[in-house]
Scaffold this motif. Structure first.
Motif, PDB file in Angstrom:
ATOM      1  N   ILE A 103       0.930  -1.196   0.042  1.00 42.48           N
ATOM      2  CA  ILE A 103      -0.229  -0.052   0.087  1.00 42.48           C
ATOM      3  C   ILE A 103       0.758   1.293  -0.057  1.00 42.48           C
ATOM      4  N   VAL A 104       2.090   1.385   0.736  1.00 43.54           N
ATOM      5  CA  VAL A 104       2.736   2.327   0.781  1.00 43.54           C
ATOM      6  C   VAL A 104       3.487   2.634  -0.447  1.00 43.54           C
ATOM      7  N   ARG A 105       4.041   1.432  -1.257  1.00 41.43           N
ATOM      8  CA  ARG A 105       4.296   1.741  -2.688  1.00 41.43           C
ATOM      9  C   ARG A 105       3.327   2.262  -3.698  1.00 41.43           C
ATOM     10  N   ARG A 106       1.993   2.012  -3.398  1.00 41.83           N
ATOM     11  CA  ARG A 106       0.974   2.633  -4.104  1.00 41.83           C
ATOM     12  C   ARG A 106       0.878   4.007  -3.989  1.00 41.83           C
ATOM     13  N   GLY A 107       0.970   4.430  -2.631  1.00 42.24           N
ATOM     14  CA  GLY A 107       0.935   5.662  -2.517  1.00 42.24           C
ATOM     15  C   GLY A 107       1.915   6.732  -2.830  1.00 42.24           C
ATOM     16  N   LEU A 108       3.249   5.774  -2.648  1.00 42.42           N
ATOM     17  CA  LEU A 108       4.383   6.436  -3.322  1.00 42.42           C
ATOM     18  C   LEU A 108       4.316   6.741  -4.873  1.00 42.42           C
ATOM     19  N   LYS A 109       3.958   5.748  -5.550  1.00 46.78           N
ATOM     20  CA  LYS A 109       3.653   6.018  -6.873  1.00 46.78           C
ATOM     21  C   LYS A 109       2.758   7.056  -7.482  1.00 46.78           C
ATOM     22  N   ARG A 110       1.864   7.331  -6.771  1.00 49.17           N
ATOM     23  CA  ARG A 110       0.675   8.165  -6.887  1.00 49.17           C
ATOM     24  C   ARG A 110       1.051   9.740  -6.804  1.00 49.17           C
ATOM     25  N   ILE A 111       1.734   9.659  -5.881  1.00 50.62           N
ATOM     26  CA  ILE A 111       2.620  11.205  -5.363  1.00 50.62           C
ATOM     27  C   ILE A 111       3.779  11.446  -5.873  1.00 50.62           C
ATOM     28  N   GLU A 112       4.346  10.606  -6.795  1.00 48.68           N
ATOM     29  CA  GLU A 112       5.617  10.892  -7.259  1.00 48.68           C
ATOM     30  C   GLU A 112       5.452  11.908  -8.442  1.00 48.68           C
ATOM     31  N   GLY A 113       6.182  12.922  -8.302  1.00 44.12           N
ATOM     32  CA  GLY A 113       6.405  13.975  -9.341  1.00 44.12           C
ATOM     33  C   GLY A 113       5.658  15.381  -8.840  1.00 44.12           C
ATOM     34  N   HIS A 114       4.659  15.308  -7.761  1.00 43.27           N
ATOM     35  CA  HIS A 114       4.123  16.314  -7.250  1.00 43.27           C
ATOM     36  C   HIS A 114       5.007  16.859  -6.114  1.00 43.27           C
ATOM     37  N   THR A 115       5.184  18.360  -6.036  1.00 40.45           N
ATOM     38  CA  THR A 115       6.196  19.071  -5.317  1.00 40.45           C
ATOM     39  C   THR A 115       5.723  20.160  -4.416  1.00 40.45           C
ATOM     40  N   SER A 116       4.319  20.077  -4.090  1.00 41.41           N
ATOM     41  CA  SER A 116       3.639  21.038  -3.160  1.00 41.41           C
ATOM     42  C   SER A 116       4.188  20.602  -1.803  1.00 41.41           C
ATOM     43  N   GLU A 117       3.972  21.733  -1.006  1.00 45.01           N
ATOM     44  CA  GLU A 117       4.367  21.472   0.411  1.00 45.01           C
ATOM     45  C   GLU A 117       3.711  19.980   0.866  1.00 45.01           C
ATOM     46  N   HIS A 118       2.466  20.225   0.724  1.00 43.15           N
ATOM     47  CA  HIS A 118       1.568  19.069   1.193  1.00 43.15           C
ATOM     48  C   HIS A 118       1.929  17.600   0.702  1.00 43.15           C
ATOM     49  N   ALA A 119       2.241  17.566  -0.491  1.00 46.16           N
ATOM     50  CA  ALA A 119       2.646  16.401  -1.374  1.00 46.16           C
ATOM     51  C   ALA A 119       3.934  15.935  -0.775  1.00 46.16           C
ATOM     52  N   LEU A 120       4.905  16.604  -0.441  1.00 42.97           N
ATOM     53  CA  LEU A 120       6.067  16.433   0.075  1.00 42.97           C
ATOM     54  C   LEU A 120       6.029  15.795   1.301  1.00 42.97           C
ATOM     55  N   ALA A 121       5.242  16.478   2.142  1.00 39.77           N
ATOM     56  CA  ALA A 121       4.874  15.926   3.535  1.00 39.77           C
ATOM     57  C   ALA A 121       4.363  14.729   3.450  1.00 39.77           C
ATOM     58  N   ALA A 122       3.124  14.433   2.710  1.00 37.30           N
ATOM     59  CA  ALA A 122       2.569  13.232   2.508  1.00 37.30           C
ATOM     60  C   ALA A 122       3.471  12.035   1.901  1.00 37.30           C
ATOM     61  N   ARG A 123       4.523  12.543   1.085  1.00 39.86           N
ATOM     62  CA  ARG A 123       5.587  11.540   0.733  1.00 39.86           C
ATOM     63  C   ARG A 123       6.346  10.984   1.904  1.00 39.86           C
ATOM     64  N   ALA A 124       6.851  12.048   2.557  1.00 42.70           N
ATOM     65  CA  ALA A 124       7.724  11.633   3.749  1.00 42.70           C
ATOM     66  C   ALA A 124       6.884  10.549   4.784  1.00 42.70           C
ATOM     67  N   ASP A 125       5.721  11.122   4.900  1.00 38.29           N
ATOM     68  CA  ASP A 125       4.824  10.064   5.793  1.00 38.29           C
ATOM     69  C   ASP A 125       4.858   8.720   5.358  1.00 38.29           C
ATOM     70  N   LEU A 126       4.678   8.555   4.086  1.00 45.46           N
ATOM     71  CA  LEU A 126       4.587   7.263   3.442  1.00 45.46           C
ATOM     72  C   LEU A 126       6.049   6.430   3.824  1.00 45.46           C
ATOM     73  N   LEU A 127       7.012   7.211   3.302  1.00 45.76           N
ATOM     74  CA  LEU A 127       8.214   6.602   3.368  1.00 45.76           C
ATOM     75  C   LEU A 127       8.656   6.126   5.013  1.00 45.76           C
ATOM     76  N   LEU A 128       8.206   7.010   6.111  1.00 47.44           N
ATOM     77  CA  LEU A 128       8.360   6.653   7.480  1.00 47.44           C
ATOM     78  C   LEU A 128       7.643   5.559   7.999  1.00 47.44           C
ATOM     79  N   ILE A 129       6.594   5.076   7.280  1.00 46.64           N
ATOM     80  CA  ILE A 129       5.606   4.244   7.678  1.00 46.64           C
ATOM     81  C   ILE A 129       5.977   2.800   7.057  1.00 46.64           C
ATOM     82  N   ALA A 130       6.776   3.058   5.881  1.00 48.66           N
ATOM     83  CA  ALA A 130       7.112   1.683   5.012  1.00 48.66           C
ATOM     84  C   ALA A 130       7.970   0.520   6.184  1.00 48.66           C
TER      85      ALA A 130
END
Length: 688
Positions: A214-241
């Motif tokens: 599921i984490v990988r799915r989320g990371l794939k969907r958020i890839e390429g997005h660079t807004s502050e919220h998108a980067l925070a969401a990416r970091a959260d996913l990486l931390l829960i992997a």
């Protein structure tokens, strides 16, 4: 071709439909359901006369019985004539197959384990009117609002440990975001947040492989997005992997490199780094990191969870009074945040278990399992309860409970719970073997259990991530190494696991190399052992894994002593070991390594001195207190003295060791220890 398909009877029609659709040239008949062995034998005899391109399908009853016995007796007919499609009734049927139809099972070409998932029909998209476009936009807004509401409710449910409801809710919201049209950056952020919620919930239920997917799915969907919220969401996913030992080290470091969003990411980084340092044995750094997190975290529930982890950390360090104090603070903090106090019950139960307060541990752990809304969320507590039975001397009940947990974990999709119950079974079998409490059939039966468990894990959870393709051979190798005649097989399995770890999962290399080195020591191949342990040490440094670094250094000292290396070389390696133990900041890791070293050395060794090591470990365990290990330290010292011809000195150690076991009801080793006392003409004072 001989194919075994394990699934519930309700899934059989769907499985047949899929096979017929997938293999359009195959003619797959409805499976026969033989009522007894005679009917199955008739079917097998008839199948022998048919060409291999034809398929004969049949069902084995869940309990096996006469049908399974006939299949096993006439197993050679599986390979003759027509191809065979054999349906097995889920995990229970697989267990019956491995126990009653063991020989027939070896004739398989493949095994599939089905859980079932209904596919959605494709959506046809044509030219759209302006009204339809506006309607779709209104729907997307509604999906976003519903997703935000689902996230908020899911977090509340998770804090109450209502994991099944939380997962169901968040998955439904996630499915809506999977539809076409939800492609805006805001949608990607919401999607990533929902993936985080689902992955977190799955992690709490020990469904770690699914969580990582599921984490990988989320990371794939958020890839390429660079807004502050998108980067925070990416970091959260990486931390829960998930990784092989909890959080994934590589993902944690990647999260630390995510630009921007420091105010959001920094607290989460501290929290996850604290967890990771705890699991890898860097307990001093874990304590400092969790304290820094608590100083800046304002969310009550998150702070309460961090206090729970502090309690777990103190338990891992052997500071059990501090652990109890923090666990009780955690209960209060969880209650204030309207969260479930059950989060703290596991740490409380474990520390009471270690202190020998078995009745208190049982009450706390039993209360947690009774209050849980799904078994998979309390796998840890159920494993401790099984351990209580084994430590009290009721070995079969403990083993039976662990086997039950393993089977239920398969049914619940809990890969982590399944593996940990199997790993604990190996741990307690090893303890029972050392205590001379096993029958001649126990180890061969356990090896069959592990073979089945590995097959079920592969069939139910696949091989991505690859952890279990490495862990299961390692656990089997440890079990086989207990039987001298199977040591070559143990070495082959640990070498296989090491090769797989080096190829696909670097974080497991330290453990795999350490276990292979240990088997090489048992085989008397000391030069090879030293080379392999050097690999383990190097990999442990690379992975920043202090617990494994200390274990590799300890075994290196053993190999050097047994191989007769110079005292200066042994002294240098012993110094390195002590430096590593000091850097862990953990009295418990230190004491356990010193005791294990004392037990592995020849009793007449003078460098290092096993008697002094056992006494040093005893002092540390007594301070914790950890009665089971206090007794083992005394027993080890007694063994050393007895081997040196000091029977009176040995008796002076054996008696208090036995008294400790009796006082706390720790009866697993009590009969062995009583026998040692009896042979020396002493009287064991306590409950025999």
């Amino acid at each position: 071709m001989v194919a075994f398909v394990a699934c519930a009877a309700s899934l059989r029609p769907a499985a047949l439909e899929y096979l017929r659709e997938y293999g359009k040239t195959w003619v797959i008949p409805e499976p026969a359901e033989p009522a007894d062995g005679a009917e199955l034998l008739t079917l097998l005899v008839e199948a022998v006369k048919k060409p291999s391109r034809e398929i004969v399908a049949f069902v084995i009853p869940k309990d096996g019985g006469p049908v399974m016995n006939t299949l096993n007796l006439h197993r050679e007919k599986l390979r003759e004539g027509a191809s065979k499609l054999v349906f097995i009734e889920g995990a229970e049927g697989m267990a019956a197959l491995r126990s009653q139809g063991r020989d027939a099972y070896t004739f398989r070409d493949l095994l599939a384990y089905l859980n079932g998932e209904a596919p959605l029909p494709p959506v046809e998209v044509g030219e759209e009117s302006e009204e339809l476009i506006h309607a779709r936009e209104r729907y997307r807004r509604a999906v976003r609002e519903q997703g935000a509401a689902a996230w908020e409710l899911g977090e509340k449910l998770r804090s109450r440990r209502q994991f099944v409801e939380a997962e169901r809710l968040l998955r439904r919201a996630l499915e809506q975001y999977d539809e076409e049209g939800m492609t805006h950056e805001e949608d990607a952020e919401h999607y990533a947040n929902l993936c985080y919620g689902v992955a977190s919930t799955l992690g709490h239920r020990s469904s770690e492989a699914q969580s990582l997917q599921i984490v990988r799915r989320g990371l794939k969907r958020i890839e390429g997005h660079t807004s502050e919220h998108a980067l925070a969401a990416r970091a959260d996913l990486l931390l829960i992997a998930e990784g092989a030992y909890g959080r994934n080290r590589n993902y944690i470091h990647e999260a630390a490199r995510v630009p921007g969003g420091d105010e959001h990411v920094r607290p989460n980084l501290l929290f996850v780094f604290g967890q990771w340092h705890m699991r890898t044995g860097n307990h001093g750094e874990a304590g400092r990191t969790l304290s820094r997190y608590l100083a800046i975290e304002e969310h009550q529930f998150n702070s309460a969870l961090a206090i729970v982890h502090q309690a777990e950390l103190y338990t891992a360090m052997g500071k059990l009074s501090s652990a109890e104090a923090r666990a009780r603070v955690a209960v209060e903090a969880l209650s204030r945040s309207a969260a479930s106090p059950l989060y703290a019950h596991g740490p409380l139960g474990e520390l009471f278990f270690l202190r020998g307060e078995l009745d208190s541990a049982e009450r706390i752990l039993d209360a947690a399992t009774r209050a849980a809304m799904c078994d998979a969320s309390v796998t840890r507590e159920r494993i401790f309860l099984a351990g209580l039975s084994a430590e009290r001397g009721d070995i079969e009940s403990g083993f039976s409970a662990l086997r039950d947990i393993a089977q239920k974990s398969i049914d619940a999709g809990s890969d982590g719970g399944h593996y940990r119950s199997v790993a604990t079974l190996v741990e307690f079998l090893t303890k029972a073997h050392a205590a001379c409490r096993l029958s001649p059939d126990d180890l061969p039966r356990a090896d069959d259990d592990l073979t089945l468990a590995e097959d079920l894990s592969r069939a139910a959870f696949g091989t991505d991530p690859p952890w279990y393709t490495i862990f299961f051979p390692l656990r089997r190798s440890e079990l086989l190494a207990l039987r001298p005649e199977r040591l070559p097989d143990a070495l082959a399995l640990s070498q296989l696991a090491l090769d797989r770890a080096r190829a696909s999962c670097a974080e497991i290399v330290p453990e795999a190399a350490r276990i292979h080195g240990q088997h090489l020591i048992l085989a008397g191949r000391y030069d090879e052992a030293l080379a392999t342990l050097a690999l383990a040490e190097s990999a442990a440094r690379e992975e920043e894994y202090l617990r494994e670094l200390a274990a590799a250094q300890r075994l290196t000292v053993v190999a050097l002593v047994l191989a007769g290396h110079p005292a200066s070389e042994i002294e240098a390696r012993l110094t390195a070991l002590r430096q590593t133990l000091e850097s862990t900041g953990s009295p418990r890791i230190t004491a356990e390594n010193l005791l294990d070293l004392a037990r592995a050395l020849p009793p007449t060794t003078t460098l290092p001195e096993p008697l002094a090591l056992a006494d040093e470990a005893l002092e540390l365990f007594t301070e914790m207190p950890y009665p089971a290990k206090e007794s083992l330290s005394l027993e080890t010292a007694g063994d050393v003295l007895l081997a040196r011809g000091d029977a009176e000195g040995a008796l002076r150690r054996y008696k208090p060791a036995f008294q400790i076991l009796s006082r706390y009801g720790l009866l697993l080793r009590a009969p062995l220890l009583q026998g040692k006392i009896d042979r020396l003409g002493g009287v064991a004072e306590g409950v025999s």
